[in-house]
Write a protein that holds these residues in place. Structure first.
Motif, PDB file in Angstrom:
ATOM      1  N   GLU A  84       0.836  -1.205   0.000  1.00 48.35           N
ATOM      2  CA  GLU A  84       0.000   0.000   0.000  1.00 48.35           C
ATOM      3  C   GLU A  84       0.869   1.253   0.000  1.00 48.35           C
ATOM      4  N   TRP A  85       1.963   1.230   0.772  1.00 49.54           N
ATOM      5  CA  TRP A  85       2.840   2.406   0.809  1.00 49.54           C
ATOM      6  C   TRP A  85       3.462   2.659  -0.567  1.00 49.54           C
ATOM      7  N   ALA A  86       3.867   1.603  -1.243  1.00 48.96           N
ATOM      8  CA  ALA A  86       4.416   1.750  -2.595  1.00 48.96           C
ATOM      9  C   ALA A  86       3.369   2.395  -3.507  1.00 48.96           C
ATOM     10  N   GLY A  87       2.110   2.014  -3.324  1.00 51.74           N
ATOM     11  CA  GLY A  87       1.022   2.614  -4.102  1.00 51.74           C
ATOM     12  C   GLY A  87       0.853   4.098  -3.800  1.00 51.74           C
ATOM     13  N   VAL A  88       1.001   4.469  -2.546  1.00 52.36           N
ATOM     14  CA  VAL A  88       0.916   5.882  -2.159  1.00 52.36           C
ATOM     15  C   VAL A  88       2.013   6.676  -2.866  1.00 52.36           C
ATOM     16  N   GLN A  89       3.211   6.125  -2.861  1.00 51.09           N
ATOM     17  CA  GLN A  89       4.327   6.828  -3.508  1.00 51.09           C
ATOM     18  C   GLN A  89       4.117   6.938  -5.021  1.00 51.09           C
ATOM     19  N   PHE A  92       1.607   9.643  -5.850  1.00 56.08           N
ATOM     20  CA  PHE A  92       2.103  11.005  -5.683  1.00 56.08           C
ATOM     21  C   PHE A  92       2.468  11.646  -7.018  1.00 56.08           C
ATOM     22  N   VAL A  93       2.975  10.864  -7.949  1.00 52.15           N
ATOM     23  CA  VAL A  93       3.432  11.397  -9.237  1.00 52.15           C
ATOM     24  C   VAL A  93       2.305  12.163  -9.943  1.00 52.15           C
ATOM     25  N   ASP A  94       1.128  11.585  -9.991  1.00 48.25           N
ATOM     26  CA  ASP A  94       0.011  12.214 -10.708  1.00 48.25           C
ATOM     27  C   ASP A  94      -0.954  12.968  -9.804  1.00 48.25           C
ATOM     28  N   ALA A 154      -0.814  23.948  -0.093  1.00 49.27           N
ATOM     29  CA  ALA A 154       0.579  23.526   0.019  1.00 49.27           C
ATOM     30  C   ALA A 154       1.123  23.231  -1.370  1.00 49.27           C
ATOM     31  N   SER A 155       2.351  23.604  -1.574  1.00 48.77           N
ATOM     32  CA  SER A 155       2.987  23.364  -2.872  1.00 48.77           C
ATOM     33  C   SER A 155       3.275  21.876  -3.045  1.00 48.77           C
ATOM     34  N   THR A 156       3.558  21.503  -4.261  1.00 49.97           N
ATOM     35  CA  THR A 156       3.916  20.109  -4.548  1.00 49.97           C
ATOM     36  C   THR A 156       5.162  19.714  -3.764  1.00 49.97           C
ATOM     37  N   GLU A 157       6.107  20.624  -3.649  1.00 49.69           N
ATOM     38  CA  GLU A 157       7.323  20.323  -2.888  1.00 49.69           C
ATOM     39  C   GLU A 157       6.999  20.101  -1.407  1.00 49.69           C
ATOM     40  N   GLU A 158       6.098  20.896  -0.851  1.00 43.01           N
ATOM     41  CA  GLU A 158       5.700  20.698   0.551  1.00 43.01           C
ATOM     42  C   GLU A 158       4.991  19.352   0.720  1.00 43.01           C
ATOM     43  N   MET A 159       4.166  19.000  -0.264  1.00 42.67           N
ATOM     44  CA  MET A 159       3.481  17.703  -0.178  1.00 42.67           C
ATOM     45  C   MET A 159       4.484  16.556  -0.305  1.00 42.67           C
ATOM     46  N   ARG A 160       5.514  16.731  -1.130  1.00 41.56           N
ATOM     47  CA  ARG A 160       6.572  15.724  -1.220  1.00 41.56           C
ATOM     48  C   ARG A 160       7.252  15.585   0.135  1.00 41.56           C
ATOM     49  N   THR A 161       7.501  16.708   0.781  1.00 38.07           N
ATOM     50  CA  THR A 161       8.101  16.702   2.111  1.00 38.07           C
ATOM     51  C   THR A 161       7.195  15.969   3.102  1.00 38.07           C
ATOM     52  N   ALA A 162       5.885  16.185   2.987  1.00 37.42           N
ATOM     53  CA  ALA A 162       4.936  15.495   3.871  1.00 37.42           C
ATOM     54  C   ALA A 162       5.035  13.983   3.676  1.00 37.42           C
ATOM     55  N   ILE A 163       5.114  13.542   2.437  1.00 39.89           N
ATOM     56  CA  ILE A 163       5.221  12.102   2.153  1.00 39.89           C
ATOM     57  C   ILE A 163       6.498  11.541   2.787  1.00 39.89           C
ATOM     58  N   VAL A 164       7.596  12.274   2.652  1.00 34.22           N
ATOM     59  CA  VAL A 164       8.864  11.828   3.244  1.00 34.22           C
ATOM     60  C   VAL A 164       8.729  11.707   4.762  1.00 34.22           C
ATOM     61  N   HIS A 165       8.068  12.681   5.373  1.00 34.69           N
ATOM     62  CA  HIS A 165       7.880  12.642   6.828  1.00 34.69           C
ATOM     63  C   HIS A 165       6.932  11.515   7.243  1.00 34.69           C
ATOM     64  N   TYR A 166       5.847  11.331   6.486  1.00 39.33           N
ATOM     65  CA  TYR A 166       4.951  10.213   6.798  1.00 39.33           C
ATOM     66  C   TYR A 166       5.695   8.887   6.686  1.00 39.33           C
ATOM     67  N   ARG A 167       6.598   8.789   5.724  1.00 41.86           N
ATOM     68  CA  ARG A 167       7.361   7.551   5.540  1.00 41.86           C
ATOM     69  C   ARG A 167       8.188   7.225   6.786  1.00 41.86           C
ATOM     70  N   GLU A 168       8.742   8.241   7.435  1.00 34.43           N
ATOM     71  CA  GLU A 168       9.530   8.001   8.651  1.00 34.43           C
ATOM     72  C   GLU A 168       8.679   7.352   9.740  1.00 34.43           C
ATOM     73  N   LEU A 169       7.486   7.885   9.969  1.00 35.91           N
ATOM     74  CA  LEU A 169       6.614   7.289  10.987  1.00 35.91           C
ATOM     75  C   LEU A 169       6.118   5.923  10.518  1.00 35.91           C
ATOM     76  N   PHE A 170       5.770   5.811   9.241  1.00 36.29           N
ATOM     77  CA  PHE A 170       5.335   4.531   8.680  1.00 36.29           C
ATOM     78  C   PHE A 170       6.377   3.447   8.968  1.00 36.29           C
ATOM     79  N   GLN A 171       7.633   3.735   8.669  1.00 38.39           N
ATOM     80  CA  GLN A 171       8.694   2.752   8.890  1.00 38.39           C
ATOM     81  C   GLN A 171       8.872   2.447  10.379  1.00 38.39           C
ATOM     82  N   ASP A 172       8.768   3.459  11.204  1.00 37.52           N
ATOM     83  CA  ASP A 172       8.900   3.256  12.640  1.00 37.52           C
ATOM     84  C   ASP A 172       7.768   2.373  13.173  1.00 37.52           C
ATOM     85  N   LEU A 173       6.549   2.617  12.715  1.00 36.46           N
ATOM     86  CA  LEU A 173       5.416   1.804  13.152  1.00 36.46           C
ATOM     87  C   LEU A 173       5.530   0.370  12.634  1.00 36.46           C
TER      88      LEU A 173
END
Length: 187
Positions: A84-89, A92-94, A154-173
């Motif tokens: 599912e996480w791979a699908g989220v990433q 993000f492209v589109d 939020a800009s696309t770059e900010e949303m990219r940053t959000a995805i990166v941050h969500y990934r950190e918690l995702f991996q930790d969980l």
């Protein structure tokens, strides 16, 4: 030295050690909380009226956390969530805004399955802070961007940053483990 003097001396030493212990307890507690909560300790201290209030808040979080019935994710669920996480990433492209929403929902779903209450963001943060303090800043940043993506746009770059941050918690969980203070899940 008489036995009476020896008794008085022993009592005086015991009382002195007890007083020393009482005086040192706040410092010991402070150090333990700081080590456990890391950056969350400093954040809570900044938001509280004083150190005592902040430390009481953190201790309260620990007590609540100890009552949670947290559990590990079974391997098949981990694999499903990784897919599912791979699908989220990929999404993000589109559709970056939708991907940020999906990332938030996925992280919340994993929290729930692990046994964390998910009734509100502030409570989620408090509950996560006990065991996931090092990635909590990532979650806060991602959530802040996610909540304003519609408002301020939020800009696309900010949303990219959000995805990166969500990934950190995702991996930790996903990789995280429950502590000895956590009750085992009931079958």
């Amino acid at each position: 030295m008489s036995s009476g003097m020896l008794v008085v001396l022993v009592i005086a030493v015991v009382v002195a050690l007890a007083l020393l212990g009482l005086l040192m307890w706040p410092a010991v507690r402070r150090r333990r909380l700081r080590e456990k909560f890391g950056p969350e300790y400093d954040r809570t201290l900044q938001e509280a009226e004083d150190r005592k209030t902040a430390e009481r808040e953190l201790a309260q979080r620990e007590r609540r956390h100890a009552e949670l019935e947290l559990r590990e994710l079974p391997q098949e669920r981990k694999e499903q969530y990784l897919t599912e996480w791979a699908g989220v990433q990929e999404q993000f492209v589109d559709h970056p805004a939708e991907a940020v929403v999906a990332a938030d929902q996925l992280v919340t779903t994993i929290m729930s399955e692990r046994g964390y209450p998910t009734e509100g963001y502030d409570q989620q943060v408090a509950d996560l802070s006990v065991e996931h303090a090092n990635t909590l800043g990532h979650y806060r940043t991602a959530h802040e961007i996610a909540t304003r993506r519609d408002g301020d746009g939020a800009s696309t770059e900010e949303m990219r940053t959000a995805i990166v941050h969500y990934r950190e918690l995702f991996q930790d969980l996903m990789n995280g483990h429950t502590t000895q203070h956590t009750k085992e899940a009931k079958s």
